[in-house]
Design a protein around this motif. Structure first.
Motif, PDB file in Angstrom:
ATOM      1  N   SER A   1       0.931  -1.097  -0.089  1.00  0.00           N
ATOM      2  CA  SER A   1      -0.001   0.156   0.004  1.00  0.00           C
ATOM      3  C   SER A   1       0.794   1.373  -0.075  1.00  0.00           C
ATOM      4  N   ARG A   2       1.807   1.406   0.942  1.00  0.00           N
ATOM      5  CA  ARG A   2       2.683   2.453   1.097  1.00  0.00           C
ATOM      6  C   ARG A   2       3.554   2.536  -0.271  1.00  0.00           C
ATOM      7  N   ARG A   3       4.077   1.503  -0.989  1.00  0.00           N
ATOM      8  CA  ARG A   3       4.780   1.374  -2.096  1.00  0.00           C
ATOM      9  C   ARG A   3       3.869   2.118  -3.032  1.00  0.00           C
ATOM     10  N   ILE A   4       2.739   1.677  -3.303  1.00  0.00           N
ATOM     11  CA  ILE A   4       1.654   2.077  -4.444  1.00  0.00           C
ATOM     12  C   ILE A   4       1.563   3.518  -4.123  1.00  0.00           C
ATOM     13  N   ARG A   5       1.306   3.960  -3.049  1.00  0.00           N
ATOM     14  CA  ARG A   5       0.934   5.660  -2.773  1.00  0.00           C
ATOM     15  C   ARG A   5       2.032   6.462  -3.289  1.00  0.00           C
ATOM     16  N   SER A   6       3.401   5.663  -2.789  1.00  0.00           N
ATOM     17  CA  SER A   6       4.313   6.321  -3.185  1.00  0.00           C
ATOM     18  C   SER A   6       4.589   6.620  -4.737  1.00  0.00           C
ATOM     19  N   LEU A   7       4.331   5.548  -5.564  1.00  0.00           N
ATOM     20  CA  LEU A   7       4.560   5.694  -6.977  1.00  0.00           C
ATOM     21  C   LEU A   7       3.548   6.799  -7.534  1.00  0.00           C
ATOM     22  N   LEU A   8       2.337   6.499  -6.867  1.00  0.00           N
ATOM     23  CA  LEU A   8       1.300   7.229  -7.486  1.00  0.00           C
ATOM     24  C   LEU A   8       1.439   8.850  -7.155  1.00  0.00           C
ATOM     25  N   ASN A   9       1.959   9.071  -6.012  1.00  0.00           N
ATOM     26  CA  ASN A   9       2.325  10.506  -5.504  1.00  0.00           C
ATOM     27  C   ASN A   9       3.237  10.978  -6.548  1.00  0.00           C
ATOM     28  N   LYS A  10       4.024  10.206  -7.233  1.00  0.00           N
ATOM     29  CA  LYS A  10       4.948  10.767  -8.171  1.00  0.00           C
ATOM     30  C   LYS A  10       4.626  10.736  -9.365  1.00  0.00           C
ATOM     31  N   LEU A  11       3.306  10.211  -9.766  1.00  0.00           N
ATOM     32  CA  LEU A  11       3.012  10.010 -11.109  1.00  0.00           C
ATOM     33  C   LEU A  11       2.732  11.391 -11.966  1.00  0.00           C
ATOM     34  N   ALA A  12       3.454  11.330 -13.126  1.00  0.00           N
ATOM     35  CA  ALA A  12       3.665  12.450 -13.775  1.00  0.00           C
ATOM     36  C   ALA A  12       3.956  12.180 -15.161  1.00  0.00           C
ATOM     37  N   GLU A  13       3.727  12.995 -16.340  1.00  0.00           N
ATOM     38  CA  GLU A  13       3.753  12.943 -17.716  1.00  0.00           C
ATOM     39  C   GLU A  13       4.814  12.176 -17.911  1.00  0.00           C
ATOM     40  N   SER A  14       5.798  12.360 -17.461  1.00  0.00           N
ATOM     41  CA  SER A  14       7.390  11.758 -17.941  1.00  0.00           C
ATOM     42  C   SER A  14       7.499  10.312 -17.340  1.00  0.00           C
ATOM     43  N   ASN A  15       6.656   9.913 -16.518  1.00  0.00           N
ATOM     44  CA  ASN A  15       6.922   8.601 -15.744  1.00  0.00           C
ATOM     45  C   ASN A  15       5.732   7.755 -15.727  1.00  0.00           C
ATOM     46  N   VAL A  16       4.661   7.940 -16.838  1.00  0.00           N
ATOM     47  CA  VAL A  16       3.428   7.066 -16.728  1.00  0.00           C
ATOM     48  C   VAL A  16       3.993   5.858 -16.932  1.00  0.00           C
ATOM     49  N   MET A  17       4.613   5.517 -18.055  1.00  0.00           N
ATOM     50  CA  MET A  17       4.857   4.105 -18.470  1.00  0.00           C
ATOM     51  C   MET A  17       5.711   3.336 -17.402  1.00  0.00           C
ATOM     52  N   GLN A  18       6.759   4.070 -16.819  1.00  0.00           N
ATOM     53  CA  GLN A  18       7.735   3.436 -15.724  1.00  0.00           C
ATOM     54  C   GLN A  18       6.748   3.013 -14.618  1.00  0.00           C
ATOM     55  N   THR A  19       5.785   3.703 -14.072  1.00  0.00           N
ATOM     56  CA  THR A  19       5.011   3.507 -13.121  1.00  0.00           C
ATOM     57  C   THR A  19       3.932   2.584 -13.333  1.00  0.00           C
ATOM     58  N   VAL A  20       3.385   2.494 -14.755  1.00  0.00           N
ATOM     59  CA  VAL A  20       2.638   1.108 -15.178  1.00  0.00           C
ATOM     60  C   VAL A  20       3.436   0.051 -15.091  1.00  0.00           C
ATOM     61  N   GLU A  21       4.669   0.064 -15.439  1.00  0.00           N
ATOM     62  CA  GLU A  21       5.535  -1.391 -15.254  1.00  0.00           C
ATOM     63  C   GLU A  21       5.782  -1.596 -13.912  1.00  0.00           C
TER      64      GLU A  21
END
Length: 195
Positions: A1-21
């Motif tokens: 949960s914390r890891r997902i929240r951390s990834l989604l808090n950093k979600l930006a145009e430049s890292n959408v695909m990296q976050t998806v992966e």
């Protein structure tokens, strides 16, 4: 949960695909259900509890959601996300203590319209939401209708011209009924003129 929240808090145009992966790797490691639930909840929370979101933010979230569904080859995530969005909308309508539903409805509408525009959901879902707003028909629902039509009305009309014509005619009928029953606020009248 914390890891997902951390990834989604950093979600930006430049890292959408990296976050998806990264989230799709978690899906494969820990199972779909749990990760999909947590991810959908983390995406909906800022829409209902946070400030007004931008069109860019809604587009990024929609691209992430569509990308995750495509990468995992499963529409289950979109179904969970849309279920949480529908629950949020229902809760906003059911709670009499919420004085202004406009901001959270605006945010959820942005997400739904962007999901439609990126091809993650079809026009039937957006028309269903518009019909729901038409049924309730208070100021925030009229504002939501106007917002959805501004965001994706042209594409909705292209997808199903007959349905759009039917919807616009039904809005006029609903407005006439509302005027006769309780009247409409000046703000609602102005928004309906735009529709």
């Amino acid at each position: 949960s914390r890891r997902i929240r951390s990834l989604l808090n950093k979600l930006a145009e430049s890292n959408v695909m990296q976050t998806v992966e990264e989230v799709s790797e978690m899906v494969h490691e820990m199972g779909r259900g749990r990760i999909y639930e947590i991810t959908a909840a983390e995406l909906i929370k800022p829409l209902t509890d946070g400030p007004l979101v931008s069109s860019l933010f809604a587009t990024i979230v929609a691209c992430f959601a569509g990308g995750l569904a495509a990468t995992c080859r499963s529409s289950e995530f979109l179904a969970i996300l849309l279920s949480k969005a529908a629950t949020a909308i229902k809760n906003l309508h059911d709670e009499p203590v919420i004085e202004d539903r406009t901001r959270p409805l605006h945010n959820v509408n942005y997400l739904v319209s962007k999901l439609f525009l990126v091809g993650a959901v079809d026009s039937g879902l957006v028309y269903g939401l518009l019909d729901e707003y038409k049924a309730n028909f208070d100021d925030s629902d009229i504002s939501s209708t106007l917002q959805l039509l501004k965001e994706c009305g042209t594409e909705l009309r292209s997808a199903d011209p007959a349905k759009m014509k039917e919807f616009v005619l039904s809005i006029h009928e609903r407005a006439a009924l509302a005027r006769a029953e309780t009247g409409l606020s000046k703000r609602a009248e102005l928004m309906l003129e735009t529709v």
